[in-house]
Enzyme design. Structure first.
Site, short mmCIF file in Angstrom:
data_model
loop_
_atom_site.label_atom_id
_atom_site.label_comp_id
_atom_site.label_asym_id
_atom_site.label_seq_id
_atom_site.Cartn_x
_atom_site.Cartn_y
_atom_site.Cartn_z
N HIS A 1 -3.29 7.23 2.78
CA HIS A 1 -3.70 5.94 2.22
C HIS A 1 -5.13 5.65 2.66
O HIS A 1 -5.48 5.84 3.83
CB HIS A 1 -2.74 4.86 2.73
CG HIS A 1 -3.17 3.47 2.41
ND1 HIS A 1 -3.60 3.10 1.16
CD2 HIS A 1 -3.27 2.35 3.20
CE1 HIS A 1 -3.92 1.81 1.18
NE2 HIS A 1 -3.73 1.35 2.40
N ASN B 1 -10.19 -0.24 -0.03
CA ASN B 1 -8.72 -0.13 -0.01
C ASN B 1 -8.17 -0.72 -1.32
O ASN B 1 -8.23 -1.93 -1.53
CB ASN B 1 -8.20 -0.91 1.21
CG ASN B 1 -6.69 -0.84 1.35
OD1 ASN B 1 -5.98 -0.43 0.44
ND2 ASN B 1 -6.20 -1.29 2.50
N CYS C 1 0.82 -1.23 0.00
CA CYS C 1 0.00 0.00 0.00
C CYS C 1 0.85 1.27 0.00
O CYS C 1 0.35 2.34 -0.34
CB CYS C 1 -0.93 0.02 1.21
SG CYS C 1 -2.00 -1.42 1.29
#
Ligand code: UT7
Length: 340
Positions: free
Chosen positions: A267, A297, A125
């Site tokens: 994020h 996500n 990520c």
């Protein structure tokens, strides 16, 4: 934990500038109502614990580089440049089409780019913050003038839709930027970047199978080792602490206060993580770019997708200070402060 991230700061006369952004989200949606039919969960629980309402899911015939291609083409168009002008490309992903050849090579071919260097970034990520940092360094050193950075994922293919703690979180998507050498009259620059990794906590978020240690086998399928496994609560605590620390490092390194930051793009993993990082700094929610409710996500793609949306709808303007921060498997993390 101060001093955690290794710092990259301005040191040459060249500056880099994000000349264009692009993103792509697949059409198909997976809503919380859809998940209620698959696992023992509820829309209310998912919204309260994560803020997520839907995720985009790639079509069966869409590979990760197909998503990346559309995002990259949009970024090139926005930058007013072509694939032929790209000097180097970076593909940040945890869900490459296959282990070999790299996603960046596949993407280069699909884009019709010149046979210039192409490299995958495996930082989960945090990949896009790592990639943008590397692109900035290439431009700053004078080595390249146009670097393509793509964050793209088809993570849903690594999700076990029988495990309610992971299947509610992840979606597919792609975001891209063209990083160019700034002209003298263009004020954009990267102030600094701060990258970190803590391999001792790698087991908190893992995709065990498919590598050379655990190649695919019947046992892999029987133990569901082909799917993402995560210790959610520990990841959550680490994410808040690490992203907050790395944002603070970015501010300290540039002797800035949070009120000098126009936009925070964290994020997009969980709205509660985003809120916790925002409230650590007392940054007003309207200055935080959030789209996790609509995308879930998307790992390395979350930040470039959010950036592209905020640039295109006019929230982020030239000359504004933008702080990016990410966190992911590895455990990797990073922050990057730039004047857009
Ligand atoms: O990109 C970085 C990677 N990942 C992340 O950033 C994820 C970080 N972690 C999270 O977002 C959260 O930890 C989760 C959303 C995964 C879980 O939320 P939580 O508030 O930390 O819940 P929990 O894991 O502490 O579980 C609380 C309860 C448990 O039940 P018991 O043991 O209290 O009876 C879980 O079994 O919630 C249960 N639970 C669910 N209930 C309904 C877990 N998942 C679900 C679900 N629906 N989907």
């Amino acid at each position: 934990m101060k001093g955690q991230g290794m710092t990259a700061q301005a040191s040459s006369s060249y500056r880099s500038r994000i000349a264009g952004t692009g993103s792509y989200l697949p059409e198909k949606l997976l809503t919380n109502a859809d998940l209620e039919k698959l696992v023992d969960t509820s829309d209310a629980w998912i919204v309260e614990r994560t803020g997520i309402r839907q995720r985009h899911i790639a079509a069966p015939d869409q590979a990760m580089t197909d998503l990346a291609l559309i995002a990259a083409q949009r970024a090139l168009e926005a930058a007013g440049t072509t694939a032929q002008e790209i000097d180097f490309s970076l593909c940040c992903t945890a869900s490459a089409d296959q282990p070999m050849p790299s996603a960046a090579c596949v993407l280069q071919h699909k884009l019709g780019a010149r046979p210039v260097g192409a490299l995958d970034i495996a930082a989960a990520c945090s990949g896009f913050v790592y990639g943008l940092t590397i692109a900035d360094q290439f431009v700053r050193s004078g080595m390249y003038k146009n670097v393509l950075v793509v964050g793209a994922e088809v993570l849903h293919r690594y999700v076990n839709y029988k495990e309610r703690d992971t299947c509610i979180l992840f979606g597919d998507g792609a975001g891209a930027v063209v990083v160019q050498r700034a002209k003298d009259d263009q004020e954009s620059k990267v102030y600094s970047a701060h990258l970190a990794a803590d391999g001792s906590l790698g087991d908190l978020f893992i995709l065990a199978a498919g590598g050379s240690k655990m190649p695919f086998s019947q046992e892999v399928l029987e133990t569901n080792s082909q799917y993402l496994k995560m210790k959610g609560r520990e990841i959550f605590k680490n994410a808040v602490r690490t992203m907050s620390n790395l944002c603070q490092e970015a501010l300290d390194a540039n002797e800035m206060k949070m009120d000098q930051v126009d936009w925070l793009i964290p994020h997009q993993a969980n709205l509660r993580i985003i809120d916790a990082v925002g409230s650590y700094f007392g940054i007003p929610p309207e200055k935080v770019v959030v789209n996790v409710q609509d995308t879930g996500n998307t790992s390395a793609a979350t930040i470039p997708i959010a950036l592209d949306e905020a640039v295109r709808d006019g929230r982020i303007k030239r000359g504004q200070n933008v702080l990016l921060t990410a966190f992911g498997a590895g455990l990797t993390s990073g922050s990057l402060l730039m004047r857009y």
